[in-house]
Every structure is written in C-alpha cells, then in structure tokens.
Scaffold this motif. Structure first.
Motif, PDB file in Angstrom:
ATOM      1  N   THR A  61       1.033  -1.163   0.028  1.00 36.38           N
ATOM      2  CA  THR A  61       0.215   0.475  -0.189  1.00 36.38           C
ATOM      3  C   THR A  61       0.516   0.944   0.176  1.00 36.38           C
ATOM      4  O   THR A  61       0.315   2.350  -1.286  1.00 36.38           O
ATOM      5  CB  THR A  61      -1.128   0.026   0.911  1.00 36.38           C
ATOM      6  OG1 THR A  61      -1.872  -1.480   1.123  1.00 36.38           O
ATOM      7  CG2 THR A  61      -1.883   1.104   1.267  1.00 36.38           C
ATOM      8  N   ALA A  62       2.216   1.297   0.819  1.00 34.31           N
ATOM      9  CA  ALA A  62       2.454   1.749   0.898  1.00 34.31           C
ATOM     10  C   ALA A  62       3.695   2.540  -0.523  1.00 34.31           C
ATOM     11  O   ALA A  62       3.334   4.148  -0.577  1.00 34.31           O
ATOM     12  CB  ALA A  62       3.897   1.982   1.865  1.00 34.31           C
ATOM     13  N   ILE A 169       2.360  -2.373  -8.958  1.00 36.35           N
ATOM     14  CA  ILE A 169       0.987  -2.159  -9.166  1.00 36.35           C
ATOM     15  C   ILE A 169       0.844  -0.252  -9.948  1.00 36.35           C
ATOM     16  O   ILE A 169       0.068  -0.269 -10.273  1.00 36.35           O
ATOM     17  CB  ILE A 169       0.673  -1.912  -7.496  1.00 36.35           C
ATOM     18  CG1 ILE A 169      -0.163  -3.837  -7.098  1.00 36.35           C
ATOM     19  CG2 ILE A 169      -0.779  -1.748  -7.405  1.00 36.35           C
ATOM     20  CD1 ILE A 169      -0.329  -3.462  -5.863  1.00 36.35           C
ATOM     21  N   THR A 170       1.413   0.315  -9.614  1.00 38.32           N
ATOM     22  CA  THR A 170       1.988   1.960  -9.984  1.00 38.32           C
ATOM     23  C   THR A 170       2.199   1.737 -11.774  1.00 38.32           C
ATOM     24  O   THR A 170       1.779   2.602 -12.188  1.00 38.32           O
ATOM     25  CB  THR A 170       2.946   2.294  -9.553  1.00 38.32           C
ATOM     26  OG1 THR A 170       4.413   1.608  -9.674  1.00 38.32           O
ATOM     27  CG2 THR A 170       3.235   2.147  -7.385  1.00 38.32           C
ATOM     28  N   ARG A 171       2.095   0.490 -12.099  1.00 41.77           N
ATOM     29  CA  ARG A 171       1.453   0.537 -13.599  1.00 41.77           C
ATOM     30  C   ARG A 171       1.279   0.125 -14.552  1.00 41.77           C
ATOM     31  O   ARG A 171       1.012   0.318 -16.110  1.00 41.77           O
ATOM     32  CB  ARG A 171       3.567  -0.160 -14.329  1.00 41.77           C
ATOM     33  CG  ARG A 171       4.718   0.772 -13.373  1.00 41.77           C
ATOM     34  CD  ARG A 171       5.011   1.691 -14.359  1.00 41.77           C
ATOM     35  NE  ARG A 171       6.316   2.479 -13.903  1.00 41.77           N
ATOM     36  CZ  ARG A 171       6.235   3.333 -13.049  1.00 41.77           C
ATOM     37  NH1 ARG A 171       5.574   3.683 -12.682  1.00 41.77           N
ATOM     38  NH2 ARG A 171       7.964   4.283 -12.733  1.00 41.77           N
ATOM     39  N   ARG A 177      -5.451  -0.581 -10.840  1.00 42.11           N
ATOM     40  CA  ARG A 177      -4.424   0.018  -9.633  1.00 42.11           C
ATOM     41  C   ARG A 177      -5.462  -0.081  -8.641  1.00 42.11           C
ATOM     42  O   ARG A 177      -5.324  -0.122  -7.259  1.00 42.11           O
ATOM     43  CB  ARG A 177      -3.812   1.117 -10.233  1.00 42.11           C
ATOM     44  CG  ARG A 177      -2.925   1.869  -9.107  1.00 42.11           C
ATOM     45  CD  ARG A 177      -1.685   2.747  -9.284  1.00 42.11           C
ATOM     46  NE  ARG A 177      -2.754   3.649 -10.291  1.00 42.11           N
ATOM     47  CZ  ARG A 177      -2.881   4.737 -11.484  1.00 42.11           C
ATOM     48  NH1 ARG A 177      -2.698   3.254 -12.161  1.00 42.11           N
ATOM     49  NH2 ARG A 177      -2.844   5.439 -11.549  1.00 42.11           N
ATOM     50  N   THR A 178      -6.401   0.530  -8.836  1.00 44.07           N
ATOM     51  CA  THR A 178      -7.145   1.458  -7.574  1.00 44.07           C
ATOM     52  C   THR A 178      -7.671   0.395  -6.838  1.00 44.07           C
ATOM     53  O   THR A 178      -7.600   0.430  -5.204  1.00 44.07           O
ATOM     54  CB  THR A 178      -8.917   2.673  -8.178  1.00 44.07           C
ATOM     55  OG1 THR A 178      -8.040   3.709  -8.922  1.00 44.07           O
ATOM     56  CG2 THR A 178      -9.193   2.768  -6.727  1.00 44.07           C
ATOM     57  N   SER A 179      -8.742  -0.726  -7.522  1.00 48.15           N
ATOM     58  CA  SER A 179      -8.792  -1.783  -7.182  1.00 48.15           C
ATOM     59  C   SER A 179      -7.697  -2.560  -5.892  1.00 48.15           C
ATOM     60  O   SER A 179      -8.224  -2.866  -4.816  1.00 48.15           O
ATOM     61  CB  SER A 179      -9.398  -2.981  -7.637  1.00 48.15           C
ATOM     62  OG  SER A 179      -9.992  -2.061  -9.260  1.00 48.15           O
ATOM     63  N   LEU A 180      -6.900  -3.079  -6.492  1.00 48.31           N
ATOM     64  CA  LEU A 180      -5.644  -3.435  -5.904  1.00 48.31           C
ATOM     65  C   LEU A 180      -5.100  -2.756  -4.328  1.00 48.31           C
ATOM     66  O   LEU A 180      -5.190  -3.185  -4.031  1.00 48.31           O
ATOM     67  CB  LEU A 180      -4.122  -3.916  -6.974  1.00 48.31           C
ATOM     68  CG  LEU A 180      -4.036  -4.973  -7.912  1.00 48.31           C
ATOM     69  CD1 LEU A 180      -3.623  -4.876  -8.722  1.00 48.31           C
ATOM     70  CD2 LEU A 180      -4.532  -6.132  -7.094  1.00 48.31           C
ATOM     71  N   VAL A 181      -4.741  -1.143  -4.687  1.00 50.75           N
ATOM     72  CA  VAL A 181      -4.323  -0.836  -3.917  1.00 50.75           C
ATOM     73  C   VAL A 181      -5.427  -0.593  -2.337  1.00 50.75           C
ATOM     74  O   VAL A 181      -5.562  -0.983  -1.722  1.00 50.75           O
ATOM     75  CB  VAL A 181      -4.572   0.301  -3.942  1.00 50.75           C
ATOM     76  CG1 VAL A 181      -4.241   1.587  -2.861  1.00 50.75           C
ATOM     77  CG2 VAL A 181      -2.883   1.213  -4.979  1.00 50.75           C
ATOM     78  N   ARG A 182      -7.091  -0.757  -3.085  1.00 55.72           N
ATOM     79  CA  ARG A 182      -8.076  -1.027  -1.970  1.00 55.72           C
ATOM     80  C   ARG A 182      -7.621  -2.135  -0.981  1.00 55.72           C
ATOM     81  O   ARG A 182      -8.411  -2.049  -0.250  1.00 55.72           O
ATOM     82  CB  ARG A 182      -9.382  -0.517  -2.575  1.00 55.72           C
ATOM     83  CG  ARG A 182      -9.465   1.021  -2.588  1.00 55.72           C
ATOM     84  CD  ARG A 182     -10.424   1.380  -3.472  1.00 55.72           C
ATOM     85  NE  ARG A 182     -10.904   2.997  -4.185  1.00 55.72           N
ATOM     86  CZ  ARG A 182     -12.217   2.988  -4.653  1.00 55.72           C
ATOM     87  NH1 ARG A 182     -12.736   2.448  -5.568  1.00 55.72           N
ATOM     88  NH2 ARG A 182     -12.237   4.508  -4.587  1.00 55.72           N
ATOM     89  N   ALA A 183      -7.651  -3.420  -1.846  1.00 55.67           N
ATOM     90  CA  ALA A 183      -7.960  -4.242  -1.396  1.00 55.67           C
ATOM     91  C   ALA A 183      -6.408  -4.935  -0.653  1.00 55.67           C
ATOM     92  O   ALA A 183      -7.102  -5.265   0.366  1.00 55.67           O
ATOM     93  CB  ALA A 183      -7.531  -5.950  -2.411  1.00 55.67           C
ATOM     94  N   GLU A 418      -6.555   7.216  -6.046  1.00 61.82           N
ATOM     95  CA  GLU A 418      -7.417   6.398  -6.543  1.00 61.82           C
ATOM     96  C   GLU A 418      -6.768   5.351  -5.343  1.00 61.82           C
ATOM     97  O   GLU A 418      -7.738   4.852  -4.746  1.00 61.82           O
ATOM     98  CB  GLU A 418      -6.593   5.460  -7.794  1.00 61.82           C
ATOM     99  CG  GLU A 418      -5.104   5.482  -7.524  1.00 61.82           C
ATOM    100  CD  GLU A 418      -4.128   6.189  -8.386  1.00 61.82           C
ATOM    101  OE1 GLU A 418      -3.073   6.392  -8.534  1.00 61.82           O
ATOM    102  OE2 GLU A 418      -5.052   7.255  -8.478  1.00 61.82           O
ATOM    103  N   ALA A 419      -6.070   6.018  -4.363  1.00 64.07           N
ATOM    104  CA  ALA A 419      -5.737   5.690  -2.847  1.00 64.07           C
ATOM    105  C   ALA A 419      -6.647   5.635  -1.555  1.00 64.07           C
ATOM    106  O   ALA A 419      -7.005   5.211  -1.255  1.00 64.07           O
ATOM    107  CB  ALA A 419      -4.104   6.019  -2.541  1.00 64.07           C
ATOM    108  N   ARG A 420      -7.556   7.143  -2.128  1.00 65.46           N
ATOM    109  CA  ARG A 420      -8.648   7.487  -1.264  1.00 65.46           C
ATOM    110  C   ARG A 420      -9.414   6.699  -1.289  1.00 65.46           C
ATOM    111  O   ARG A 420      -9.953   7.011  -2.213  1.00 65.46           O
ATOM    112  CB  ARG A 420      -8.799   8.774  -1.536  1.00 65.46           C
ATOM    113  CG  ARG A 420      -7.354   9.560  -1.105  1.00 65.46           C
ATOM    114  CD  ARG A 420      -7.977  10.766  -1.474  1.00 65.46           C
ATOM    115  NE  ARG A 420      -5.958  12.032  -0.821  1.00 65.46           N
ATOM    116  CZ  ARG A 420      -5.898  12.584  -1.389  1.00 65.46           C
ATOM    117  NH1 ARG A 420      -6.073  12.579  -3.211  1.00 65.46           N
ATOM    118  NH2 ARG A 420      -4.607  13.298  -1.640  1.00 65.46           N
TER     119      ARG A 420
END
Length: 420
Positions: A61-62, A169-171, A177-183, A418-420
């Motif tokens: 996440t970071a 993930i950033t690529r 990307r949003t879905s993975l970060v939220r997961a 998208e991380a929010r």
C-alpha cells in the motif's frame, strides 16, 4: 497509558514471581512457573501469525500509493544512512563508557581458569550452526519463492518482494490499480484489528513469559558473568534512553508521545526476545499514538526490523572488553574503534537466529588476539542480555523510522487520488 502500565506491571510481577520460585528452590513452584510459560508462547505465536500479512499489506500500500519512485529511493537511502549512523553512535557510546565498568571487574585466577576451561569444553563455537556467507545473504535478498520466504519468516526477502509488487501496481491502468490498492489497504486495516485483539491479551501473555524468564535468571546470574551481564544491560538501556531526546531533536516528536508509542513493543521485545514479534505492536503504536503515515508503518519500520540491529556494536564491544579482562589481554582504543567499524558493517548481514551476532564475533576475536572459544562464554549466558538487546533494537527501530520520515513521524506526502 493504562494499557502500557498493565503490560509493564505484568512484566515486573512475572519476573519477580519467577525469580522467587528459583530462589526458593522448590520443585513444585518451578514446575508451575514452567507450566505457565507455554501460555506466553501461544501469545507470541498469535503475534507472529499477523506479521507477514501485515507487513506485505502495508508495504504494498505504501509503495503503490506513491508513484514517485525517486521518493521511495530517497526514503530507503535515508533509512540506511540513519541505521549506519546509529550503529556507529552505539559503538562509540559503548567505547566511551563500558571500560569504566569492566575496569572494576576483578576475576580471581581460579575463577578465570574455570570459565576458560568451560568455554573450551562446551564446544559452543564448534557446534554453531553454519552461518551464511555475505554472498549467500545478498542472494537471499531476492526470494526465488516469496511464499517460502514468508513461511520461513525471512523478513528482508518479503519486504523486497512487496516493494517490487507495489512498484508493479503503480504501472497498471487506473481502474485496476485502484482495486488492488483498496484490497491491500483493507487487508492491512483488518490485520491491524487482529493485532489489537492479540495485544489486548498482552498482560496475560507477557506475565506467562516473564515467569519463565524470572525462573531462568535466578540460577544463572552469578559472579563475573553477572558483572558482564549487568554491564551490557546497563549500556544497552542507557543507549536506548539516549534515543528519546534524539527523536525529539531530529524527528520533532514529543518525548511522552514517543514513550507511549514504543512502550508496549518494548515489553513484547523484552519478554519474547524477538524484534519480529514486536513489529505489530510497533506498527500499532506508530499509527495510533504517533499518527504516523505509510512512510513509517509501511516502509521504514519493516526495513528496520529486517536489517537494523543496533545492539551488535554495543554487545561486541562489551563482550570483547570482558573477554580481554578474562584472558588478561588489554584492548587499546584503535582495536576498539576497528571493532566498532567491523560490527557496523557485519550487523546488516546478521541472520535471524538466536545469538547469531556472537557466532559471527568468534573470528573477529582472533584478530584481536583473543581465543575464538571465548565467544562460547558469551553465548552461554546470552539469554538474559538478549532481552535487553531486543528491547534496544525495538526502540531504535521506531526512533530511526520517526527520524527518517521527519515532521514527527507523519507522512507528509500526498497519496494518489485512487488510493483514497
């Protein structure tokens, strides 16, 4: 504050109860003390089961929420620099104060002969586990099987894989990307809830561990070895306390907030002798008490626990001074300064096994004119100093992370939308 006091009270009462059982010499009391200890082991296992998924979730996440790779690299570079500075500072601090205590030690010739004979007879160094070479340690940084590394509890390969995965993930395009970060954010939040549940049982678990430790300490702290143990414990404690004002000056963190954040993790570290077991409490303290962001919880703390062992220069200098007194070999200042430099470099490659740094000390002792077998004496009594070593490590992990992140440990960087 109430939680911190209850944890510390459980630690003190447990140590006192175990020591009293050992002093009484009553077989029934000792059996009860040893029967209680497995409860603490279960609690430590509960902490350990949260570590890998928590670290993976927080690191991914970071990194994934900060697409600036240059910033990640800068943070890593600052972290390694801070680790090196604190390692050298710990060694120099020990060189400055430890000789005053060791010079007070007077070892009778017959006692010295018995200790030296015991070290040679135990064969502790001869039976030491095979230590990986520096090349092996470098090769292990990138795991061929990250699942196997996680199962083995190898933190650095897990952190490296998580960093790489977060960068990947950033690529991705924004939606995926949003879905993975939220997961992963949800996974991290859920693991922190689980950590809080486990930490709620900390007074019980720490009491059970402390009873066993107190029973062990009662029989082992005698004579010249007690002098060594007390000297090392005091130097480690003094250096750990010196980190508090450093955090205030270099990290802008109020002393009371830092003390409240690190105290539960210190209690876990002291009773479990495991920096890894203390990591969830460190992360919870940094997030809840300090308001730390992902720079601390998701990157700096996992990296610190993986490679940063501030106790190594301190323990090596005190151990070498004690063995020099035992064998009648005086170590001069250049030799001690060389030992500080060597221990600083080697500390980054110390594997995560009990007394690992002392096994690595054996060949260094030979260069100082001391017998390698002398390390066996230090290993034999390391169970007690190791509690203070781990506590100093844990304190330094959070201190360095706060200093590296800056601004009181808060993550000032903006997250991607998208991380929010």
């Amino acid at each position: 504050m109430r939680f911190t006091l209850s944890v510390l009270a459980a630690l003190i009462v447990g140590l006192a109860a175990g020591a009293a059982a050992a002093a009484a010499g009553n077989a029934t009391l000792l059996a009860v003390a040893r029967g209680i200890e497995p409860v603490g082991t279960l609690w430590i296992n509960a902490i350990r089961m949260t570590v890998i998924p928590l670290v993976v979730a927080l690191v991914v996440t970071a990194v994934a929420t900060h697409a600036d790779l240059t910033r990640v690299g800068r943070l890593g570079g600052r972290a390694i620099a801070a680790f090196a500075v604190l390692l050298v500072a710990g060694g120099l601090f020990t060189v400055a104060i430890a000789p005053f205590s060791i010079d007070l030690l007077r070892i009778a010739p017959d006692v010295a002969a018995d200790l030296r004979a015991g070290a040679a007879a135990t064969g502790a160094i001869d039976t030491a586990p095979e230590m990986p070479t520096l090349v092996d340690r470098i090769l292990e940084i990138i795991p061929a099987n990250p699942i196997r590394a996680a199962a083995d509890g190898a933190m650095l390969p897990v952190v490296v894989f998580s960093l790489a995965f977060g960068l990947a993930i950033t690529r991705l395009e924004a939606g995926r990307r949003t879905s993975l970060v939220r997961a992963f954010r949800a996974l991290g939040d859920a693991m922190l809830v689980l950590v809080k549940w486990v930490l709620a049982a900390a007074p019980v678990g720490i009491f059970a561990l402390a009873v066993g430790l107190g029973a062990t300490m009662g029989a082992s702290a005698v004579g010249a070895l007690l002098h060594y143990i007390v000297t090392l414990a005091l130097v480690l404690t003094a250096f750990a306390l010196a980190l508090y004002p450093l955090v205030r000056l270099a990290g802008g963190m109020p002393l009371r907030r830092f003390a409240a954040a690190v105290a539960p993790a210190q209690a876990v570290a002291f009773s479990s002798r495991s920096s890894l077991a203390a990591l969830p409490a460190l992360i919870a303290g940094a997030r809840d008490r300090l308001g730390a962001g992902s720079a601390v919880t998701g990157f700096a703390l996992p990296l610190a626990v993986s490679v940063f062992r501030v106790n190594v220069p301190i323990a090596w200098v005190v151990g070498a001074l004690f063995l020099g007194e035992l064998y009648g070999i005086r170590l001069d200042l250049p030799a001690l300064l060389g030992l500080v430099l060597t221990s600083t470099l080697i500390s980054f490659s110390v594997p995560g096994i009990p007394s690992a740094s002392l096994f690595l000390l054996a060949p260094v002792l030979v260069d100082l004119g001391l017998p390698a077998a002398g390390a066996g004496i230090l290993i034999a009594v390391d169970a007690i100093p190791d509690m203070f070593k781990t506590t100093a490590n844990t304190t330094a992990h959070l201190a360095a992370s706060v200093i590296v992140a800056g601004r009181g440990g808060a993550d000032a960087a903006e997250e991607s939308p998208e991380a929010r």
